[in-house]
Scaffold this motif. Structure first.
Motif, PDB file in Angstrom:
ATOM      1  N   UNK A  10       0.846  -1.160   0.089  1.00 46.69           N
ATOM      2  CA  UNK A  10       0.187   0.314   0.042  1.00 46.69           C
ATOM      3  C   UNK A  10       1.259   1.202  -0.346  1.00 46.69           C
ATOM      4  N   UNK A  11       1.677   1.550   0.749  1.00 41.88           N
ATOM      5  CA  UNK A  11       2.636   1.995   0.869  1.00 41.88           C
ATOM      6  C   UNK A  11       3.568   2.390  -0.724  1.00 41.88           C
ATOM      7  N   UNK A  17      -1.196   6.320  -2.157  1.00 48.04           N
ATOM      8  CA  UNK A  17      -1.771   7.749  -0.552  1.00 48.04           C
ATOM      9  C   UNK A  17      -2.936   7.911  -0.339  1.00 48.04           C
ATOM     10  N   UNK A  18      -2.427   8.136   1.242  1.00 42.30           N
ATOM     11  CA  UNK A  18      -3.952   8.864   1.620  1.00 42.30           C
ATOM     12  C   UNK A  18      -3.598  10.420   1.100  1.00 42.30           C
ATOM     13  N   UNK A 211      -7.919  -4.361   2.593  1.00 44.27           N
ATOM     14  CA  UNK A 211      -9.446  -4.494   3.095  1.00 44.27           C
ATOM     15  C   UNK A 211      -9.263  -5.298   4.497  1.00 44.27           C
ATOM     16  N   UNK A 212     -10.266  -5.194   4.947  1.00 43.22           N
ATOM     17  CA  UNK A 212      -9.678  -6.193   5.984  1.00 43.22           C
ATOM     18  C   UNK A 212     -11.278  -6.371   6.131  1.00 43.22           C
ATOM     19  N   UNK A 233      -6.219   1.605   1.754  1.00 43.11           N
ATOM     20  CA  UNK A 233      -4.915   2.378   1.828  1.00 43.11           C
ATOM     21  C   UNK A 233      -5.193   4.030   1.712  1.00 43.11           C
ATOM     22  N   UNK A 234      -6.416   4.587   0.784  1.00 41.40           N
ATOM     23  CA  UNK A 234      -7.095   5.365   0.869  1.00 41.40           C
ATOM     24  C   UNK A 234      -8.161   6.391   1.853  1.00 41.40           C
ATOM     25  N   UNK A 235      -7.332   7.102   2.907  1.00 45.69           N
ATOM     26  CA  UNK A 235      -9.085   7.589   4.133  1.00 45.69           C
ATOM     27  C   UNK A 235     -10.329   8.509   3.608  1.00 45.69           C
TER      28      UNK A 235
END
Length: 345
Positions: A10-11, A17-18, A211-212, A233-235
């Protein structure tokens, strides 16, 4: 280890990125068909994949970490009534190898129908079709009685008139199931990959998602609850809605009213959540319902009430045969139906 891999993925991609400002979050990726589940049980619960210890092969198709040896020898056919004249669905089969474990092979198709082609002067010049085709090969392994990991390999071909795109993607997942089998949790990085052949020479990102999800069955009750946290991964999943602006100006007084921080944060938080409930009505009959707050927020009408974001389904299971039907409301004018049949050979 799997958690570290998913977070690292993700990073290390700049597009993941967020974001902390309002932006249009649709249209950021190509080949969105990779995000579509074709299984009736999954759709009825409103989820993208199921965190569930079960022999239902539809669980293993979207969640490779929960592929089990009992899925070998099971075939599945699913069809979804698409918007307009098109349709989508899949063919799937579970195969078991003594030395390599259990695989789930799937062929996904998405036919958008036939369209009329026009030139720049609006003269009709012909007809064309648009379709997506994807293979999926899933494999999972149980590290012990509770922990399991799995991966899906997904090559995809898209053909839209004279434009063609080819891509490969992977899903990487890990799950934990408690000894009673009433609780299961999954962490997944979906659609990790890239385009090999682009539509017009411009490479676009695939719809990556971290996701979870979890499920829990009450003791002595016929309910199983599902919960998913999506797009981790995105707020910021909100965007500037002209029909529901966060800042308004009174036309008479000129006073400006801005949405409160708590209200905006809660709205954004809820857009990351999916919830579902499965009710066991007996040994063989199931009822399902799911809800997506984000889908409801984005697709509901301005003044009209509708069921955007809600999904409903029923299931029938015997020793060898399983049938699932689901109805999923995307927006006011269309709601596809899902039909899924599986058989243990």
């Amino acid at each position: 280890m799997l958690v570290l891999i998913c977070v690292s993925i993700a990073f290390h991609f700049p597009l993941f990125s967020f974001h902390t400002v309002h932006a249009q979050v649709a249209g950021l990726n190509t080949l969105a068909v990779l995000d579509m589940s074709n299984a009736g049980r999954t759709a009825g619960l409103g989820l993208d994949y199921l965190p569930l210890y079960d022999l239902d092969i539809s669980v293993g198709i979207d969640n490779p970490s929960l592929i089990r040896s009992g899925m070998a020898g099971t075939g599945m056919l699913s069809y979804v009534s698409q918007f307009g004249t098109g349709g989508r669905g899949l063919l799937s089969y579970g195969y078991g190898s003594k030395h390599l474990g259990t695989f789930v092979f799937s062929f996904h198709f998405n036919n958008y129908g036939r369209f009329t082609e026009y030139d720049e002067e609006e003269n009709e010049i012909g007809r064309f079709t648009a379709s997506d085709y994807a293979l999926s090969v899933g494999w999972g392994i149980w590290l012990d009685s509770s922990f399991s990991v799995g991966v899906n390999f997904k090559p995809i071909l898209s053909q839209y008139a004279d434009y063609t795109a080819l891509a490969t993607a992977f899903d990487v997942a890990g799950s934990y199931t408690n000894p009673s089998r009433r609780f299961t949790a999954t962490l997944m990085a979906r659609n990790v990959g890239a385009q090999i052949l682009t539509f017009d020479g411009t490479a676009e990102s695939l719809p990556f998602e971290l996701s979870a999800a979890l499920s829990y069955k009450l003791v002595g009750a016929p309910f199983r609850f599902f919960f998913a946290a999506t797009e981790l991964q995105r707020w910021d999943l909100r965007y500037d809605d002209p029909f529901n602006p966060t800042t308004t100006v009174d036309p008479f007084t000129g006073e400006t009213t801005t949405e409160g921080w708590l209200e905006g944060t809660l709205d954004n938080l809820l857009r990351h959540t999916l919830v579902g409930v499965e009710l066991n009505l007996g040994k063989a009959l199931f009822a399902r319902v799911g809800y997506s707050y984000r889908q409801n927020a984005e697709m509901r009408g301005v003044d009209a009430f509708n069921l955007s974001g809600f999904s409903f389904g029923v299931g029938l299971r015997t020793k060898r045969f399983e049938f699932s039907f689901a109805h999923r409301d995307y927006h006011l004018s269309q709601a596809p139906n899902y039909l899924t049949l599986s058989y243990k050979f």
